[in-house]
Design a protein around this motif. Structure first.
Motif, PDB file in Angstrom:
ATOM      1  N   SER A   1      34.723  34.066  37.096  1.00 28.03           N
ATOM      2  CA  SER A   1      34.572  33.761  35.668  1.00 28.03           C
ATOM      3  C   SER A   1      33.536  34.672  35.033  1.00 28.03           C
ATOM      4  O   SER A   1      32.746  35.340  35.721  1.00 28.03           O
ATOM      5  CB  SER A   1      34.153  32.308  35.487  1.00 28.03           C
ATOM      6  N   ARG A   2      33.496  34.683  33.690  1.00 27.30           N
ATOM      7  CA  ARG A   2      32.514  35.490  32.977  1.00 27.30           C
ATOM      8  C   ARG A   2      31.093  35.044  33.298  1.00 27.30           C
ATOM      9  O   ARG A   2      30.155  35.831  33.192  1.00 27.30           O
ATOM     10  CB  ARG A   2      32.739  35.390  31.460  1.00 27.30           C
ATOM     11  N   ALA A   3      30.925  33.784  33.726  1.00 25.78           N
ATOM     12  CA  ALA A   3      29.598  33.279  34.082  1.00 25.78           C
ATOM     13  C   ALA A   3      29.240  33.562  35.539  1.00 25.78           C
ATOM     14  O   ALA A   3      28.169  33.175  36.005  1.00 25.78           O
ATOM     15  CB  ALA A   3      29.528  31.769  33.824  1.00 25.78           C
ATOM     16  N   GLY A   4      30.129  34.239  36.259  1.00 27.24           N
ATOM     17  CA  GLY A   4      29.848  34.568  37.646  1.00 27.24           C
ATOM     18  C   GLY A   4      30.219  33.487  38.632  1.00 27.24           C
ATOM     19  O   GLY A   4      29.778  33.507  39.779  1.00 27.24           O
ATOM     20  N   GLU A   5      31.070  32.560  38.243  1.00 27.75           N
ATOM     21  CA  GLU A   5      31.516  31.507  39.147  1.00 27.75           C
ATOM     22  C   GLU A   5      32.795  31.954  39.849  1.00 27.75           C
ATOM     23  O   GLU A   5      33.732  32.432  39.212  1.00 27.75           O
ATOM     24  CB  GLU A   5      31.780  30.216  38.372  1.00 27.75           C
ATOM     25  N   MET A   6      32.844  31.793  41.174  1.00 23.54           N
ATOM     26  CA  MET A   6      34.061  32.096  41.912  1.00 23.54           C
ATOM     27  C   MET A   6      34.997  30.896  41.789  1.00 23.54           C
ATOM     28  O   MET A   6      34.746  29.830  42.338  1.00 23.54           O
ATOM     29  CB  MET A   6      33.767  32.405  43.378  1.00 23.54           C
ATOM     30  N   LEU A   7      36.078  31.087  41.064  1.00 23.84           N
ATOM     31  CA  LEU A   7      36.998  29.990  40.771  1.00 23.84           C
ATOM     32  C   LEU A   7      37.998  29.764  41.894  1.00 23.84           C
ATOM     33  O   LEU A   7      38.483  28.641  42.085  1.00 23.84           O
ATOM     34  CB  LEU A   7      37.746  30.295  39.468  1.00 23.84           C
ATOM     35  N   ALA A   8      38.321  30.805  42.626  1.00 21.94           N
ATOM     36  CA  ALA A   8      39.258  30.710  43.742  1.00 21.94           C
ATOM     37  C   ALA A   8      39.155  31.983  44.558  1.00 21.94           C
ATOM     38  O   ALA A   8      38.734  33.031  44.044  1.00 21.94           O
ATOM     39  CB  ALA A   8      40.689  30.524  43.235  1.00 21.94           C
TER      40      ALA A   8
ATOM     41  N   LEU B   1      48.924  44.202  48.854  1.00 19.75           N
ATOM     42  CA  LEU B   1      47.881  43.769  47.929  1.00 19.75           C
ATOM     43  C   LEU B   1      48.493  43.332  46.607  1.00 19.75           C
ATOM     44  O   LEU B   1      48.131  42.282  46.057  1.00 19.75           O
ATOM     45  CB  LEU B   1      46.878  44.897  47.702  1.00 19.75           C
ATOM     46  N   ASN B   2      49.419  44.115  46.086  1.00 20.60           N
ATOM     47  CA  ASN B   2      50.060  43.754  44.822  1.00 20.60           C
ATOM     48  C   ASN B   2      50.835  42.448  44.943  1.00 20.60           C
ATOM     49  O   ASN B   2      50.794  41.593  44.045  1.00 20.60           O
ATOM     50  CB  ASN B   2      50.990  44.882  44.365  1.00 20.60           C
ATOM     51  N   GLU B   3      51.546  42.276  46.058  1.00 21.67           N
ATOM     52  CA  GLU B   3      52.283  41.034  46.266  1.00 21.67           C
ATOM     53  C   GLU B   3      51.338  39.849  46.378  1.00 21.67           C
ATOM     54  O   GLU B   3      51.583  38.777  45.797  1.00 21.67           O
ATOM     55  CB  GLU B   3      53.136  41.153  47.532  1.00 21.67           C
ATOM     56  N   ALA B   4      50.252  40.036  47.136  1.00 17.47           N
ATOM     57  CA  ALA B   4      49.287  38.942  47.307  1.00 17.47           C
ATOM     58  C   ALA B   4      48.592  38.603  46.000  1.00 17.47           C
ATOM     59  O   ALA B   4      48.306  37.433  45.719  1.00 17.47           O
ATOM     60  CB  ALA B   4      48.253  39.323  48.368  1.00 17.47           C
ATOM     61  N   THR B   5      48.324  39.625  45.185  1.00 13.17           N
ATOM     62  CA  THR B   5      47.694  39.390  43.878  1.00 13.17           C
ATOM     63  C   THR B   5      48.601  38.555  42.984  1.00 13.17           C
ATOM     64  O   THR B   5      48.162  37.595  42.345  1.00 13.17           O
ATOM     65  CB  THR B   5      47.364  40.734  43.200  1.00 13.17           C
ATOM     66  N   ARG B   6      49.885  38.928  42.942  1.00 17.37           N
ATOM     67  CA  ARG B   6      50.847  38.176  42.135  1.00 17.37           C
ATOM     68  C   ARG B   6      50.908  36.710  42.604  1.00 17.37           C
ATOM     69  O   ARG B   6      50.853  35.777  41.794  1.00 17.37           O
ATOM     70  CB  ARG B   6      52.219  38.834  42.252  1.00 17.37           C
ATOM     71  N   GLU B   7      51.008  36.522  43.903  1.00 14.73           N
ATOM     72  CA  GLU B   7      51.087  35.164  44.459  1.00 14.73           C
ATOM     73  C   GLU B   7      49.797  34.389  44.217  1.00 14.73           C
ATOM     74  O   GLU B   7      49.824  33.189  43.885  1.00 14.73           O
ATOM     75  CB  GLU B   7      51.390  35.247  45.954  1.00 14.73           C
TER      76      GLU B   7
ATOM     77  N   GLN C   1      47.209  29.928  40.930  1.00 12.48           N
ATOM     78  CA  GLN C   1      46.210  29.432  39.971  1.00 12.48           C
ATOM     79  C   GLN C   1      46.872  29.064  38.641  1.00 12.48           C
ATOM     80  O   GLN C   1      46.183  28.760  37.660  1.00 12.48           O
ATOM     81  CB  GLN C   1      45.119  30.491  39.722  1.00 12.48           C
ATOM     82  N   GLY C   2      48.196  29.118  38.611  1.00 13.25           N
ATOM     83  CA  GLY C   2      48.920  28.753  37.398  1.00 13.25           C
ATOM     84  C   GLY C   2      48.848  29.797  36.312  1.00 13.25           C
ATOM     85  O   GLY C   2      48.875  29.461  35.120  1.00 13.25           O
ATOM     86  N   MET C   3      48.798  31.073  36.670  1.00 15.63           N
ATOM     87  CA  MET C   3      48.684  32.131  35.667  1.00 15.63           C
ATOM     88  C   MET C   3      49.366  33.394  36.145  1.00 15.63           C
ATOM     89  O   MET C   3      49.782  33.507  37.316  1.00 15.63           O
ATOM     90  CB  MET C   3      47.209  32.416  35.352  1.00 15.63           C
ATOM     91  N   ASP C   4      49.462  34.359  35.241  1.00 17.65           N
ATOM     92  CA  ASP C   4      49.853  35.716  35.603  1.00 17.65           C
ATOM     93  C   ASP C   4      48.780  36.657  35.067  1.00 17.65           C
ATOM     94  O   ASP C   4      47.672  36.213  34.728  1.00 17.65           O
ATOM     95  CB  ASP C   4      51.244  36.062  35.081  1.00 17.65           C
TER      96      ASP C   4
END
Length: 323
Positions: free
Chosen positions: A25-32, A51-57, A62-65
């Motif tokens: 996050s912008r506050a420096g929190e690791m969200l996942a 890496l690209n496949e793992a990033t997409r997954e 996390q419910g996003m793209d």
């Protein structure tokens, strides 16, 4: 839609054995976060495809793209042309990564800015923003592991140099030494890294010196590790203590040079070797006090890093946020 200034960063740290992905996050929190094996033996193109496949997954989980992130920051070992996002020269952990347009190869899969920064420089940024260097304007970080990397913060900004490849601290010349993998001789890395500690200990054992390390390895002295040397030193083993004293001396010489050149407020020792604590800290601090210019020696604090193996992703995220 989330405003770009509020969106998190997808941060990546590519190492020789594993890749760490993290949403910061912008506050420096690791969200996942998620780890996948690097599997570099199958070639860099396969690593980047995975890496690209793992990033997409990872984003989908996390419910996003990519529309939910402000950018992708990648920390990677090797000589990095940061401005172009190219891995120019390889590292021992990624030996075949020559002239790899990493930012472009990831960027064509995701419609967001992609930045690439040397992993040690990223670690320096991470410690500066979120770790031991919080609130410090000028600092130098050394990553002490198989080799020695570095990162430099000047006036609260990462110093990249003319080609984006500054802070190859492990390759400063400090003394006569065996040839280094970089092609030079006398490199700090050949005298004070984890590999140097292991080689020194093995050499002493092969010439017949007595040590607890013989018992620790069941006589297989080629299996000595820097961690074992540290454990033996804590148990009072003279050979192990001498090996660490030698490495700490040359590390101290390197730090004297850094103090005299950069006049930093802080030097941070990170990487696996930093776990040796006072076996390194005390001799390095003493040598800096004795040999560095007094005005600079009095200004610097020499400490250990706080973020451990996550410093790279924190720094990769910080680099995206700051650019």
């Amino acid at each position: 839609m989330q405003q770009s200034a509020q969106k998190p960063v997808l941060a990546v740290d590519i190492g020789g054995t594993k890749i760490l992905l993290a949403l910061i996050s912008r506050a420096g929190e690791m969200l996942a976060c998620q780890r996948i094996p690097t599997l570099d033996e199958h070639g860099y193109e396969n690593v980047i495809r995975r890496l690209n496949e793992a990033t997409r997954e990872f984003l989908e989980n996390q419910g996003m793209d990519e529309t939910g992130i402000c950018g992708i920051g990648i920390a990677c070992a090797g000589g990095i042309d940061t401005r172009r996002g190219v891995v120019v020269t390889p590292s021992p952990n990624l030996p075949d990564w020559h002239d790899i347009p990493l930012a472009k190869m990831v960027g064509r899969e995701f419609d967001v800015p992609v930045s690439v920064v040397n992993d040690a420089s990223a670690a320096a940024l991470g410690e500066h923003y979120y770790g031991a260097g919080r609130g410090v304007d000028d600092l130098v970080l050394l990553t002490l592991g198989t080799g020695i990397g570095g990162g430099i913060i000047i006036d609260r900004r990462l110093y990249l140099g003319a080609s984006g490849a500054a802070a190859e601290i492990g390759h400063m010349t400090v003394a006569d030494a065996p040839p280094c993998g970089c092609g030079n001789t006398g490199c700090l890395e050949r005298l004070a890294s984890g590999t140097a500690v292991e080689e020194d200990a093995i050499m002493r054992l092969e010439r017949g010196d007595v040590s607890l390390l013989l018992e620790m390895t069941a006589g297989n002295i080629r299996e000595v590790t820097a961690k074992m040397v540290g454990e033996a030193a804590r148990l009072g083993d003279g050979l192990a203590q001498d090996v660490l004293a030698r490495a700490a001396y040359y590390l101290g010489v390197g730090c004297v040079n850094l103090v005299n050149i950069f006049n930093p407020e802080m030097i941070i020792l990170g990487g696996g070797m930093s776990a040796l604590g006072d076996f390194l800290l005390q001799p390095v601090r003493r040598l800096v006090d004795e040999r560095a210019f007094g005005i600079s020696a009095r200004a610097v604090r020499i400490v250990t890093a706080e973020l451990g193996n996550e410093a790279g992703v924190y720094g990769a995220a910080a680099y995206v946020m700051g650019n």
